[in-house]
Structure formats: C-alpha cells, structure tokens
Design an enzyme around this catalytic site. Structure first.
Site, PDB file in Angstrom:
ATOM      1  N   ARG A 184       0.859  -1.171   0.000  1.00  0.00           N
ATOM      2  CA  ARG A 184       0.000   0.000   0.000  1.00  0.00           C
ATOM      3  C   ARG A 184       0.898   1.224   0.000  1.00  0.00           C
ATOM      4  O   ARG A 184       2.081   1.139   0.315  1.00  0.00           O
ATOM      5  CB  ARG A 184      -0.913   0.029   1.250  1.00  0.00           C
ATOM      6  CG  ARG A 184      -0.169  -0.346   2.497  1.00  0.00           C
ATOM      7  CD  ARG A 184      -0.994  -0.266   3.738  1.00  0.00           C
ATOM      8  NE  ARG A 184      -0.109   0.282   4.777  1.00  0.00           N
ATOM      9  CZ  ARG A 184      -0.174   1.511   5.229  1.00  0.00           C
ATOM     10  NH1 ARG A 184      -1.106   2.340   4.802  1.00  0.00           N
ATOM     11  NH2 ARG A 184       0.670   1.922   6.133  1.00  0.00           N
ATOM     12  N   ARG A 201      -2.457  10.786   1.698  1.00  0.00           N
ATOM     13  CA  ARG A 201      -3.127  11.571   2.721  1.00  0.00           C
ATOM     14  C   ARG A 201      -3.838  12.756   2.081  1.00  0.00           C
ATOM     15  O   ARG A 201      -3.196  13.618   1.514  1.00  0.00           O
ATOM     16  CB  ARG A 201      -2.068  12.061   3.700  1.00  0.00           C
ATOM     17  CG  ARG A 201      -2.529  11.898   5.110  1.00  0.00           C
ATOM     18  CD  ARG A 201      -1.452  12.273   6.045  1.00  0.00           C
ATOM     19  NE  ARG A 201      -0.687  11.123   6.499  1.00  0.00           N
ATOM     20  CZ  ARG A 201       0.467  11.242   7.121  1.00  0.00           C
ATOM     21  NH1 ARG A 201       0.991  12.432   7.310  1.00  0.00           N
ATOM     22  NH2 ARG A 201       1.091  10.175   7.550  1.00  0.00           N
ATOM     23  N   ARG A 210      20.823  -5.704   1.894  1.00  0.00           N
ATOM     24  CA  ARG A 210      21.234  -4.528   1.139  1.00  0.00           C
ATOM     25  C   ARG A 210      22.185  -3.743   2.011  1.00  0.00           C
ATOM     26  O   ARG A 210      22.045  -3.710   3.237  1.00  0.00           O
ATOM     27  CB  ARG A 210      20.037  -3.642   0.767  1.00  0.00           C
ATOM     28  CG  ARG A 210      19.115  -4.243  -0.262  1.00  0.00           C
ATOM     29  CD  ARG A 210      19.693  -4.283  -1.655  1.00  0.00           C
ATOM     30  NE  ARG A 210      19.854  -2.943  -2.237  1.00  0.00           N
ATOM     31  CZ  ARG A 210      20.670  -2.698  -3.268  1.00  0.00           C
ATOM     32  NH1 ARG A 210      21.409  -3.671  -3.786  1.00  0.00           N
ATOM     33  NH2 ARG A 210      20.743  -1.481  -3.768  1.00  0.00           N
ATOM     34  N   ARG A 251      19.316   9.983  -0.674  1.00  0.00           N
ATOM     35  CA  ARG A 251      18.907  11.155   0.107  1.00  0.00           C
ATOM     36  C   ARG A 251      20.100  11.907   0.649  1.00  0.00           C
ATOM     37  O   ARG A 251      21.206  11.371   0.738  1.00  0.00           O
ATOM     38  CB  ARG A 251      17.947  10.787   1.233  1.00  0.00           C
ATOM     39  CG  ARG A 251      18.302   9.520   1.986  1.00  0.00           C
ATOM     40  CD  ARG A 251      17.179   9.189   2.980  1.00  0.00           C
ATOM     41  NE  ARG A 251      17.567   8.049   3.810  1.00  0.00           N
ATOM     42  CZ  ARG A 251      16.873   7.597   4.829  1.00  0.00           C
ATOM     43  NH1 ARG A 251      15.744   8.189   5.185  1.00  0.00           N
ATOM     44  NH2 ARG A 251      17.294   6.560   5.519  1.00  0.00           N
ATOM     45  N   GLU A 302      23.476   9.504   1.207  1.00  0.00           N
ATOM     46  CA  GLU A 302      23.270   8.071   1.433  1.00  0.00           C
ATOM     47  C   GLU A 302      23.159   7.355   0.095  1.00  0.00           C
ATOM     48  O   GLU A 302      22.239   7.605  -0.669  1.00  0.00           O
ATOM     49  CB  GLU A 302      21.990   7.906   2.259  1.00  0.00           C
ATOM     50  CG  GLU A 302      21.727   6.496   2.726  1.00  0.00           C
ATOM     51  CD  GLU A 302      20.503   6.445   3.642  1.00  0.00           C
ATOM     52  OE1 GLU A 302      20.383   7.287   4.558  1.00  0.00           O
ATOM     53  OE2 GLU A 302      19.661   5.556   3.411  1.00  0.00           O
ATOM     54  N   TYR A 335      13.253  -6.308   9.512  1.00  0.00           N
ATOM     55  CA  TYR A 335      13.505  -4.885   9.481  1.00  0.00           C
ATOM     56  C   TYR A 335      12.790  -4.199  10.653  1.00  0.00           C
ATOM     57  O   TYR A 335      11.701  -3.667  10.519  1.00  0.00           O
ATOM     58  CB  TYR A 335      13.144  -4.216   8.136  1.00  0.00           C
ATOM     59  CG  TYR A 335      13.644  -2.811   8.224  1.00  0.00           C
ATOM     60  CD1 TYR A 335      14.987  -2.534   7.979  1.00  0.00           C
ATOM     61  CD2 TYR A 335      12.842  -1.791   8.704  1.00  0.00           C
ATOM     62  CE1 TYR A 335      15.498  -1.272   8.193  1.00  0.00           C
ATOM     63  CE2 TYR A 335      13.352  -0.529   8.918  1.00  0.00           C
ATOM     64  CZ  TYR A 335      14.678  -0.281   8.661  1.00  0.00           C
ATOM     65  OH  TYR A 335      15.185   0.953   8.896  1.00  0.00           O
ATOM     66  N   ASP A 390      12.240  -1.274  13.375  1.00  0.00           N
ATOM     67  CA  ASP A 390      12.524   0.100  13.766  1.00  0.00           C
ATOM     68  C   ASP A 390      12.952   0.094  15.235  1.00  0.00           C
ATOM     69  O   ASP A 390      12.820  -0.916  15.924  1.00  0.00           O
ATOM     70  CB  ASP A 390      11.282   0.979  13.580  1.00  0.00           C
ATOM     71  CG  ASP A 390      11.237   1.586  12.179  1.00  0.00           C
ATOM     72  OD1 ASP A 390      12.298   1.706  11.544  1.00  0.00           O
ATOM     73  OD2 ASP A 390      10.130   1.952  11.734  1.00  0.00           O
TER      74      ASP A 390
HETATM   75  P1  FAD Z   1      22.338  -3.022  15.375  1.00  0.00           P
HETATM   76  O1  FAD Z   1      22.153  -1.589  15.701  1.00  0.00           O
HETATM   77  O2  FAD Z   1      22.813  -3.367  14.007  1.00  0.00           O
HETATM   78  O3  FAD Z   1      23.315  -3.651  16.448  1.00  0.00           O
HETATM   79  C1  FAD Z   1      23.967  -4.891  16.256  1.00  0.00           C
HETATM   80  C2  FAD Z   1      25.394  -4.727  16.706  1.00  0.00           C
HETATM   81  O4  FAD Z   1      26.036  -5.997  16.720  1.00  0.00           O
HETATM   82  C3  FAD Z   1      26.205  -3.833  15.765  1.00  0.00           C
HETATM   83  O5  FAD Z   1      26.809  -2.791  16.497  1.00  0.00           O
HETATM   84  C4  FAD Z   1      27.231  -4.792  15.175  1.00  0.00           C
HETATM   85  O6  FAD Z   1      28.481  -4.169  14.916  1.00  0.00           O
HETATM   86  C5  FAD Z   1      27.345  -5.828  16.266  1.00  0.00           C
HETATM   87  N1  FAD Z   1      27.837  -7.127  15.793  1.00  0.00           N
HETATM   88  C6  FAD Z   1      27.382  -7.820  14.718  1.00  0.00           C
HETATM   89  N2  FAD Z   1      28.082  -8.956  14.575  1.00  0.00           N
HETATM   90  C7  FAD Z   1      28.994  -8.979  15.569  1.00  0.00           C
HETATM   91  C8  FAD Z   1      30.026  -9.883  15.934  1.00  0.00           C
HETATM   92  N3  FAD Z   1      30.252 -10.992  15.213  1.00  0.00           N
HETATM   93  N4  FAD Z   1      30.784  -9.611  17.024  1.00  0.00           N
HETATM   94  C9  FAD Z   1      30.583  -8.482  17.750  1.00  0.00           C
HETATM   95  N5  FAD Z   1      29.624  -7.586  17.436  1.00  0.00           N
HETATM   96  C10 FAD Z   1      28.839  -7.830  16.363  1.00  0.00           C
HETATM   97  N6  FAD Z   1      14.588   3.003  13.101  1.00  0.00           N
HETATM   98  C11 FAD Z   1      13.669   3.904  13.517  1.00  0.00           C
HETATM   99  O7  FAD Z   1      12.938   3.651  14.484  1.00  0.00           O
HETATM  100  N7  FAD Z   1      13.549   5.126  12.903  1.00  0.00           N
HETATM  101  C12 FAD Z   1      14.335   5.484  11.842  1.00  0.00           C
HETATM  102  O8  FAD Z   1      14.196   6.603  11.312  1.00  0.00           O
HETATM  103  C13 FAD Z   1      15.300   4.537  11.371  1.00  0.00           C
HETATM  104  N8  FAD Z   1      16.097   4.835  10.330  1.00  0.00           N
HETATM  105  C14 FAD Z   1      17.037   3.927   9.907  1.00  0.00           C
HETATM  106  C15 FAD Z   1      17.865   4.273   8.830  1.00  0.00           C
HETATM  107  C16 FAD Z   1      18.843   3.384   8.393  1.00  0.00           C
HETATM  108  C17 FAD Z   1      19.715   3.779   7.236  1.00  0.00           C
HETATM  109  C18 FAD Z   1      18.981   2.111   9.027  1.00  0.00           C
HETATM  110  C19 FAD Z   1      20.023   1.138   8.563  1.00  0.00           C
HETATM  111  C20 FAD Z   1      18.157   1.775  10.093  1.00  0.00           C
HETATM  112  C21 FAD Z   1      17.176   2.670  10.547  1.00  0.00           C
HETATM  113  N9  FAD Z   1      16.343   2.354  11.634  1.00  0.00           N
HETATM  114  C22 FAD Z   1      15.408   3.279  12.053  1.00  0.00           C
HETATM  115  C23 FAD Z   1      16.419   1.037  12.333  1.00  0.00           C
HETATM  116  C24 FAD Z   1      17.359   1.032  13.557  1.00  0.00           C
HETATM  117  O9  FAD Z   1      18.666   1.338  13.139  1.00  0.00           O
HETATM  118  C25 FAD Z   1      17.309  -0.368  14.201  1.00  0.00           C
HETATM  119  O10 FAD Z   1      16.005  -0.600  14.687  1.00  0.00           O
HETATM  120  C26 FAD Z   1      18.259  -0.616  15.363  1.00  0.00           C
HETATM  121  O11 FAD Z   1      19.516  -0.058  15.162  1.00  0.00           O
HETATM  122  C27 FAD Z   1      18.398  -2.120  15.556  1.00  0.00           C
HETATM  123  O12 FAD Z   1      19.186  -2.438  16.680  1.00  0.00           O
HETATM  124  P2  FAD Z   1      19.889  -3.863  16.757  1.00  0.00           P
HETATM  125  O13 FAD Z   1      20.502  -3.947  18.095  1.00  0.00           O
HETATM  126  O14 FAD Z   1      18.948  -4.912  16.342  1.00  0.00           O
HETATM  127  O15 FAD Z   1      20.979  -3.852  15.570  1.00  0.00           O
END
Ligand code: FAD
Length: 375
Positions: A173, A177, A252, A283, A305, A353, A355
């Site tokens: 979708r 708005r 990606r 962007r 980006e 994915y 947030d």
């Molecule tokens: P991560 O932040 O990826 O943390 C995982 C960590 O594990 C990383 O630091 C990595 O280095 C570490 N790691 C991985 N493998 C190993 C290993 N083998 N040994 C040691 N360390 C390791 N969310 C929103 O709510 N609003 C937004 O506007 C938004 N914009 C975004 C824009 C982009 C470009 C991206 C990529 C994401 C966005 N997000 C947004 C999503 C948000 O970034 C995630 O929800 C959040 O960071 C996820 O946390 P996480 O702990 O799951 O993963």
C-alpha cells in the site's frame, strides 16, 4: 577470572536493552562489540556542535506509551516531526503524498479534486488483473505522475533493480493523505533525543554489573565464548552464526558520505530524498535540522546516502525480506531454537527490518521470556 552470567554479542539497541535489564536483575553481563563504538546503527557523534547520525537518519516514533516511557528514561526527546521533501530534477514535493504534493503536481486544491485526478490517472494506465511487478502495482495504487516522479527512480536505486523486475508485493500500500499534513508518521509519540542517540545506549550500559569491550568480533573466538558463558545473546547475522550452512541470506548495504560545508543552512530540511534515477544517492541528510539548527551558525554537516549491493564483509543494513529469504530464515530459526544456550535477537539475529521502538519491544519480550517466563 571474573564470572559472567551473560555474553551479549553486539552493543546495539537490542543488546543494550537486554544487558541493562539483566544487570538490574543482578546478573553479571559482558558485552562485546566488533565496531570501535557502542550503539550499533543508532550511533550519533558530535561534529562542530551538531549531532551526526553516522548510519543514516534516525527518527524515533511509536504509539506504544510503555516504549515511549522506557526510552525517555535514557534521554530527553525534542519535538522533531519527520516531514521529508522529495527533489525530482529540481522540482520539490512534500512527502508523504498529501494535498501539498497533489497541489504542486496538478494545481488541485481539494481532496475531491485530488482523488479524481488520481482515479483519472489509474484509468488512463488501463491496467487490469493482478499487477505483475512493482511498476504496475504502484500505478494501480497511485497513478502514473506520482509513480514516475516520486517512486520509480528512488525504488530502483534502493533495490538496484528495475521496477519492472521487482515483485509487486514490495508495495502493498502507499500512504496517501488527503490533508495538508506533512507529518510522515501517524504515531502518537515522535522525536529526536536531545544530545543524540549514543547517550541512550551509554546510559543503558552504565551499570557496575556490565562490562563492555569494543573492537571485539565474536567469530574470532566463537568456541571459547560458547564454552565460557552459560548464556549468550547474539545480535549479529544469524546465517553467519551457523557458518552459512544452509546458504546465505540476502542483505542490502549502504555507503555514507559525510562532509562539513561552510554554510549555515544547506537545504532547509533534515531529509531530502532524490527521487530521480540519475542522482546516485537516495537522500541527503542535513543533521542540524534534527535539532532545529543547533550548532555553528556558519557550518553545517550533510550526509549523502548511497544504496549498495551487499557481499560478505560489507555492513548488512537491510534484510531483504522476500519469500525466498524468509523461508531460508525460517530454517535458520529452527536451528536457533535448538540452541538453548543462545538467544538470537535484533535486526540481524531475527532477520527483520525492525525500527527502534520495535527492537526495544522485542528485547523486552526476550527479557521477559528469560527472567519471568510464567507471566
Ligand atoms: P544493530 O544496531 O545493528 O546492532 C547490532 C550490533 O552488533 C552492531 O553494532 C554490530 O556491529 C554488532 N555485531 C554484529 N556482529 C557482531 C560480531 N560478530 N561480534 C561483535 N559484534 C557484532 N529506526 C527507527 O525507528 N527510525 C528510523 O528513522 C530509522 N532509520 C534507519 C535508517 C537506516 C539507514 C537504518 C540502517 C536503520 C534505521 N532504523 C530506524 C532502524 C534502527 O537502526 C534499528 O532498529 C536498530 O539499530 C536495531 O538495533 P539492533 O541492536 O537490532 O541492531
């Protein structure tokens, strides 16, 4: 040597929430992070008085009061409202698609005129039956003008494929708005932490029971870690954990180019999307606008980006959640379920994915299952 109850792999939001809650329950927690900093992809860093979102624009939004209260323990949020603007060959349009967009595109002034125009464009495209690809799906939903100017180029750059080769389901979708409201999110709560995101993770991990080491990759000593820690919370890539034994999941990647410019205000908005096919980036973020122009009056920091293909060794920013990958993930998840020592969590551990608000929620669910399973 010191004894720990938990090893947390990854100092992102999932790992930090889990570590924080475990520490509050009296558990001793070791956190290892392969990057040279904590906070994962929400990492922000101060440059010239401006909080720079190192891994792309991050706007916190949720309608869940509990999650909002939870995150507000660790930072105060400003009233930033996400209202991105699209640049299509120099024509500027408000997003999400709303009355401002329709007025600029077609000169229409009322919701009725806008709806009629969209219907006219759908009819003119003469598509019938099931959309066979993303292009047909988008035109069926919104007509040709918006598809051509605001969706096609952006989506093709994002995925590295032609819209006619992409599956229709990617766009189930499109938010349309029929108001002049430029607020991108419908959520009740929204904002940016004053002073940046890194402090949130810093405060979560600031506990005498928590020990953090950066620049440490779990895979450099996997077997030793598994032998020495009774419980492991793993937030890295689930397919890598299992040595890709069932095959590779697709991701990606992104490339960020950040620069400081000698102007006070470069683009007048935090986020501008480039929706044409020719501009190689998707962007430009101007970080100071997340905090209403804070920082040096004569300087600004911008980040371009660029979407990128992913291969082993690159940062896996987005899971590619198509049917094939989701099926493969399910097989990995079945392997994971047999590993009672390990909790797989977060964007990479659960191949979702998420947030920020969703990853906090997922971590709190995991905490509950671990410490309070009967409730
Ligand atoms: P991560 O932040 O990826 O943390 C995982 C960590 O594990 C990383 O630091 C990595 O280095 C570490 N790691 C991985 N493998 C190993 C290993 N083998 N040994 C040691 N360390 C390791 N969310 C929103 O709510 N609003 C937004 O506007 C938004 N914009 C975004 C824009 C982009 C470009 C991206 C990529 C994401 C966005 N997000 C947004 C999503 C948000 O970034 C995630 O929800 C959040 O960071 C996820 O946390 P996480 O702990 O799951 O993963």
């Amino acid at each position: 040597t010191e004894k720990f109850d938990y090893l947390i792999v990854g100092a992102g939001l999932f790992g930090a929430v889990f570590a924080h809650e475990a520490a509050l329950k009296g558990k001793r927690v070791k956190v290892i992070e392969k990057r040279d900093h904590i906070a994962g992809n929400i990492y922000t860093k101060e440059v010239d008085g401006i909080q720079v979102h190192q891994y792309g624009a991050h706007i916190f939004h949720t309608s869940d009061r509990e999650i909002w209260d939870y995150v507000n323990q660790f930072a105060e949020f400003n009233r930033y409202t996400n209202s991105p603007v699209a640049n299509y060959h120099g024509e500027m349009y408000n997003l999400p698609f709303n009355m401002n967009t329709f007025n600029k595109l077609w000169g229409v002034r009322t919701p009725q005129e806008a709806a009629a125009k969209i219907q006219e464009q759908r009819d003119a495209a003469k598509l019938s039956g099931q959309p066979r690809n993303l292009e047909e799906q988008a035109i069926t939903l919104i007509g040709t003008d918006i598809y051509q100017k605001l969706i096609k180029g952006y989506t093709e750059k994002q995925w590295g494929q032609k819209a006619t080769d992409l599956p229709a389901f990617i766009i189930r979708r499109l938010p349309v708005r029929y108001t002049y409201d430029n607020n991108y999110f419908n959520d009740t709560y929204q904002g940016i932490p004053i002073g940046g995101y890194t402090q949130i993770v810093e405060r979560m991990l600031d506990h005498p029971n928590i020990d953090v080491e950066t620049n440490v990759d779990f895979f450099a000593n996997k077997d030793t870690y598994l032998a020495n820690y009774p419980k492991v919370v793993f937030t890295g890539m689930i397919d890598q954990f299992f040595d890709y034994q069932l095959g590779e999941l697709a991701y990606r990647s992104l490339r960020f180019e950040t620069e400081t410019l000698p102007v006070g205000n470069y683009q007048g908005n935090a986020v501008i999307n480039y929706t044409d096919a020719e501009t190689p980036y998707t962007r430009i973020i101007e970080h100071k606008h997340f905090e209403f122009g804070k920082g040096d009056a004569d300087k600004t920091v911008i980040t371009k980006e660029y979407p990128a293909d992913w291969k082993r060794g690159d940062e896996p920013y987005y899971p590619v959640n198509n049917q094939e990958n989701n099926n493969l993930y399910k097989q990995y998840a079945a392997l994971a379920a047999q590993q009672k020592q390990i909790i797989f969590g977060g964007r990479l551990g659960q191949y979702r994915y998420y947030d920020m608000h969703q990853v906090i929620h997922a971590a709190l669910v995991a905490v509950k299952a671990e410490f309070d399973p009967t409730k």
